[in-house]
Enzyme design. Structure first.
Site, short mmCIF file in Angstrom:
data_model
loop_
_atom_site.label_atom_id
_atom_site.label_comp_id
_atom_site.label_asym_id
_atom_site.label_seq_id
_atom_site.Cartn_x
_atom_site.Cartn_y
_atom_site.Cartn_z
N LYS A 197 1.09 -1.05 0.01
CA LYS A 197 0.23 -0.44 0.00
C LYS A 197 0.84 1.24 0.39
CE LYS A 197 -3.63 -2.66 2.24
NZ LYS A 197 -4.49 -2.90 3.67
N GLN B 173 -4.12 -2.04 9.67
CA GLN B 173 -4.44 -3.21 9.59
C GLN B 173 -5.22 -4.30 10.19
OE1 GLN B 173 -3.51 -3.51 6.17
NE2 GLN B 173 -4.23 -5.60 5.62
N ASP C 116 -11.24 1.96 4.42
CA ASP C 116 -11.64 0.68 4.14
C ASP C 116 -12.34 0.08 3.75
OD1 ASP C 116 -9.43 -1.23 4.35
OD2 ASP C 116 -9.11 -0.95 6.35
#
Ligand code: GUN
Length: 289
Positions: free
Chosen positions: A52, A96, A119
């Site tokens: 990312k 994460q 997200d």
């Protein structure tokens, strides 16, 4: 059989994002800033976050990784989330997953400001998604839809079988493909489903998001099916420099010859997930301007 090439498609989308970033810079605006919060030393999570970061650099975004040991308390992590919510220099951030067992993922996700939740995991954003309202669509489902769009894959009226009901992939993609514009008839199979092959053999489209390497075999797929493989399991392999190889949820060699379209692993859904996160971050930055 046509390969749904996520590497190629994501590269084209990245070029478009990079052009927008250049325009922002020329207009004297700050470039989009994505923060990733990484707790612990899980190998796969570290790789995803590194990918990312690299993608942010490619398009000209600012990116920051906040690393914490897996001994961080839930309270401390919630305090970090709160700081990011309030930090005006941060357009969007992700925590994460998975998190260590002593930390409630639900509580952490609920603490993220919905307008920085790139997200798309916050219940407000998930709720908007279920109502077809504009929101951050989580990266893997968004990437799958972009890939189908790119190849003009017709979905209307088709029977789509989703294998897996996770909050990150299975459930949101089942909702999205059922909505107006995609118009699939959707069946969701999961770990307690019986005779999954009965459903998959009827499927025009299969989304394999079960996390079991090579779960979908040739005999489970009908001729002409469209198969999207979301799996990315690391399987030990001494012949590889890293000591493992990435294996999807689909037994590619058996399934591919029967398909009209199929995603490869790697190079299918994976790069589309990352570019979708970049799109969401750009969306967050534009919303703030
Ligand atoms: N773990 C596996 N996939 C994801 C993702 O898309 N976002 C986050 N935050 N964690 C993940």
């Amino acid at each position: 059989m046509v390969l749904l090439d996520g590497k190629y498609t994501s590269a084209a989308i990245k070029e478009g994002i990079a052009a927008k970033v250049r325009e922002m810079k020329e207009a004297g605006k700050p470039v989009p800033h994505l923060v990733a919060v990484l707790v612990g030393n899980d190998g796969a999570s570290m790789t995803y976050v590194a990918n990312k970061e690299a993608a942010c650099a490619q398009v000209g975004f600012k990116s920051t990784v906040l690393r914490f040991p897996d001994t961080i308390s839930e309270e401390q992590l919630l305090a970090e989330v709160d700081k990011l919510n309030k930090d005006a220099s941060v357009d969007g951030f992700i925590v994460q997953l998975p998190l260590p067992k002593h930390i409630s993922e639900k509580k952490v996700i609920a603490a993220i400001s919905p307008d920085k939740d790139v997200d798309g995991f916050h219940i407000i954003n998930v709720g908007k998604l279920t109502q077809s309202l504009p929101t951050f669509v989580s990266a893997t489902p968004k990437g799958i839809l972009s890939l189908l769009d790119q190849y003009n894959v017709e979905t209307a009226g088709k029977h789509c079988v989703v294998i897996g009901r996770s909050n990150i992939v299975g459930r949101p993609i089942s909702i999205l493909l059922n909505q107006k514009g995609y118009d699939c008839t959707v069946t969701v199979c999961h770990s307690r489903s019986k005779n999954i092959e009965v459903f998959t053999r009827m499927a025009d489209i299969i989304i394999a998001a079960v996390g079991i390497p090579e779960f979908v075999t040739g005999d489970m797929v009908k001729e002409g099916a469209i198969v999207v493989d979301v799996g990315i399991t690391r399987v030990p392999d001494d012949t590889k420099p890293k000591g493992y190889r990435i294996v999807g949820d689909v037994k590619f060699d058996e399934v591919a010859p029967k398909c009209s379209y199929i995603t490869p692993v790697p190079g299918g859904v994976g790069p589309m997930t990352i570019v979708s996160l970049l799109q969401n971050t750009l969306q967050a930055a534009e919303a703030r301007m």
